[in-house]
Design a protein around this motif. Structure first.
Motif, PDB file in Angstrom:
ATOM      1  N   GLU A 237     -49.209  -1.348 -33.213  1.00  0.00           N
ATOM      2  CA  GLU A 237     -49.781  -2.499 -33.919  1.00  0.00           C
ATOM      3  C   GLU A 237     -48.816  -2.895 -35.023  1.00  0.00           C
ATOM      4  O   GLU A 237     -48.419  -2.073 -35.855  1.00  0.00           O
ATOM      5  N   ASN A 290     -51.848  -8.986 -34.803  1.00  0.00           N
ATOM      6  CA  ASN A 290     -53.063  -9.535 -35.412  1.00  0.00           C
ATOM      7  C   ASN A 290     -52.963 -11.051 -35.508  1.00  0.00           C
ATOM      8  O   ASN A 290     -51.960 -11.592 -35.974  1.00  0.00           O
ATOM      9  N   GLU A 318     -54.729  -9.455 -31.245  1.00  0.00           N
ATOM     10  CA  GLU A 318     -55.963  -8.946 -31.847  1.00  0.00           C
ATOM     11  C   GLU A 318     -56.687 -10.066 -32.576  1.00  0.00           C
ATOM     12  O   GLU A 318     -56.114 -10.731 -33.443  1.00  0.00           O
ATOM     13  N   ASP A 348     -60.739  -7.038 -32.566  1.00  0.00           N
ATOM     14  CA  ASP A 348     -60.382  -6.085 -33.620  1.00  0.00           C
ATOM     15  C   ASP A 348     -61.630  -5.725 -34.429  1.00  0.00           C
ATOM     16  O   ASP A 348     -62.545  -6.536 -34.556  1.00  0.00           O
ATOM     17  N   LYS A 369     -61.124  -2.784 -30.289  1.00  0.00           N
ATOM     18  CA  LYS A 369     -60.701  -1.814 -31.295  1.00  0.00           C
ATOM     19  C   LYS A 369     -61.903  -1.452 -32.144  1.00  0.00           C
ATOM     20  O   LYS A 369     -62.469  -2.301 -32.838  1.00  0.00           O
ATOM     21  N   GLU A 405     -59.876   3.164 -33.969  1.00  0.00           N
ATOM     22  CA  GLU A 405     -58.996   2.877 -35.119  1.00  0.00           C
ATOM     23  C   GLU A 405     -59.292   3.817 -36.272  1.00  0.00           C
ATOM     24  O   GLU A 405     -60.427   4.263 -36.455  1.00  0.00           O
TER      25      GLU A 405
HETATM   26 MN    MN Z   1     -55.683  -4.928 -36.221  1.00  0.00          MN
END
Ligand code: MN
Ligand code: G
Length: 436
Positions: A237, A290, A318, A348, A369, A405
């Motif tokens: 990420e 992201n 994400e 996310d 996530k 996560e």
């Molecule tokens: Mn993220």
């Protein structure tokens, strides 16, 4: 930019601008090793509403009030009558001190003052008026014009020097002129105040814009590995790091960009830097990027010939559902378009209150996530355990891969392994760092 609108009507307005709250993406922060167990990333504090609005400013309405300073009752009455008939509100006082007091309390367009008065002369009053209010027009009246007091009076800004006996028509005419001048002076002063405020705001914004430009130029990307259950790196990420000391951290940069309308620039810089660094990542690994909901409106992201599109099959975008993504048809269409280009999509922070199950249903992502709040101490919390087990089961049956996560401890990791979670990310395994 604030707009200054001054027209015939005595009013001006300042634009209001409202900005939406941020997504808190690109967050990430290296913590000292000692705080590993209970690490709370300071950058994970989400920005609150960034309402940044100025209230509208309006000009005062023109005054139709006149103060008469005259110690001869007959004259005072005559002036008062004439001006009342001329449409003015009139206050009458017979000495300078009282006049000053009234001037402090009321908004007069004009003062009609006798030049020779006991106590304070009209001339002295004029000086005081000029100290206290630059715009009130003073008409000095005297029985005998003497040249020196006349010039003195004009030097102090008396608008007119009137000789007794004064006809009412002349008085009203002079006061009408004074009222117009006063109105103009008030409006001009107000306009200048607004203009000064506008320029101040403008220069503040321009220096803020310079700062955010520097921050965008200086930003770096850190990469946090995401591991498969077998311990192999599945992907990274990309997390934004601020290289500009004026900003405390990535969230600060994000907030400023949001406030100054620079999110698109920030998003582009993040993507291009992430992509550049990612060329050093091991073959076959994926890049998790992201996206801010506003990035979904940036046509650059949709360019079929972009360097990012060229590796779309390695990129997972994400999305955090800050604005209700699932209810926005246009955004859903755009997400669908990105997938048709070969990008994969992750929801996310599932479970943190923003990313709800509706986004899961509407977007049907390839990845989910799990928010770290669901991961934290999962081994001690039967509800989290059950919930995560259910999510894992559901996603497995739908072909969605789940990333846990923020795994910070061995216990959390082992518990998630036992639940057959396929992917892991967190300080326990690896911190965000530049790619070697
Ligand atoms: Mn993220
Ligand atoms: O919103 P998103 O999930 O993209 O944010 C990831 C953030 O979580 C980054 O700021 C990253 O530095 C942080 N992070 C990554 N691993 C951990 C962890 O194990 N614990 C904590 N507290 N934060 C983490």
């Amino acid at each position: 930019m604030n707009k200054l609108i001054i027209n015939d009507m005595p009013q001006a307005s300042v634009d209001q601008s409202t900005l939406r709250p941020g997504s808190g993406r690109h967050t990430g922060h290296l913590l000292p090793p000692t705080s590993l167990a209970n690490a709370v990333d300071e950058d994970d504090v989400r920005p609150s509403s960034l309402l940044h609005a100025s209230s509208p400013v309006s000009l005062p309405s023109p005054s139709r009030r006149v103060l008469i300073l005259e110690d001869e009752p007959f004259c005072a009455r005559a002036y008062s009558l004439a001006l009342s008939q001329g449409g003015y509100e009139v206050d009458v006082v017979d000495n300078g001190e009282h006049a000053l007091q009234m001037l402090l309390e009321q908004n007069y367009c004009a003062v009609v003052a006798d030049l020779c008065l006991p106590g304070m002369s009209g001339l002295e009053l004029l000086r005081c008026v000029r100290v206290h209010d630059l715009d009130t027009i003073v008409l000095l009246v005297t029985a005998a014009a003497d040249f020196s007091s006349a010039t003195e009076a004009l030097r102090h800004g008396a608008s007119q020097f009137l000789l007794k006996p004064l006809r009412s028509k002349q008085l009203v005419g002079e006061v009408n002129r004074a009222a117009r001048l006063h109105d103009l002076a008030v409006r001009r002063r107000q306009a200048m105040r607004l203009l000064a405020a506008d320029q101040e705001e403008e220069s503040l914004r321009s220096s803020e814009n310079q700062l955010i430009s520097r921050a965008i130029g200086a930003l770096r990307m850190a990469f946090q590995p995401i591991f498969g259950a077998d311990g192999q790196v599945f992907g990274y990420e990309a997390l934004m790091r601020s290289g500009e000391p004026a900003f405390k951290g990535p969230l600060d940069v994000l907030e400023a960009a949001e406030r100054l309308g620079r999110l698109v620039d920030l998003g582009r810089a993040c993507r291009s830097k992430a992509l550049r660094d990612f060329s050093r990542a091991p073959q076959g690994t994926k890049l998790f990027l992201n996206l801010h909901p506003q990035d979904l409106l940036d046509d650059d992201l949709f360019a079929a010939d972009s360097p990012l599109a060229a590796i779309a099959d390695r990129v997972v975008l994400e999305l955090t559902e800050r604005a209700p993504l699932g209810e926005n048809e246009e955004l859903l269409r755009r997400v669908a378009h990105l997938r048709s280009m070969g990008f994969r999509v992750a929801i996310d922070d599932l479970g943190n209150g923003y990313a709800g199950l509706s986004s899961l249903v509407q977007i049907e992502p390839e990845f989910v996530k799990l928010d770290m709040s669901l991961v934290r101490n999962i081994h001690q919390n039967p509800i989290k355990l059950r919930l995560v087990a259910l999510i894992l089961e559901t996603c497995r049956s739908l072909g969605i891969q789940v990333v846990a996560e923020g795994v910070e401890t061995r216990e959390e990791y082992d518990t998630l392994q036992n639940l057959h979670c396929p992917l892991f990310q967190g300080y326990y395994l690896a911190r965000p760092a530049p790619l070697p």
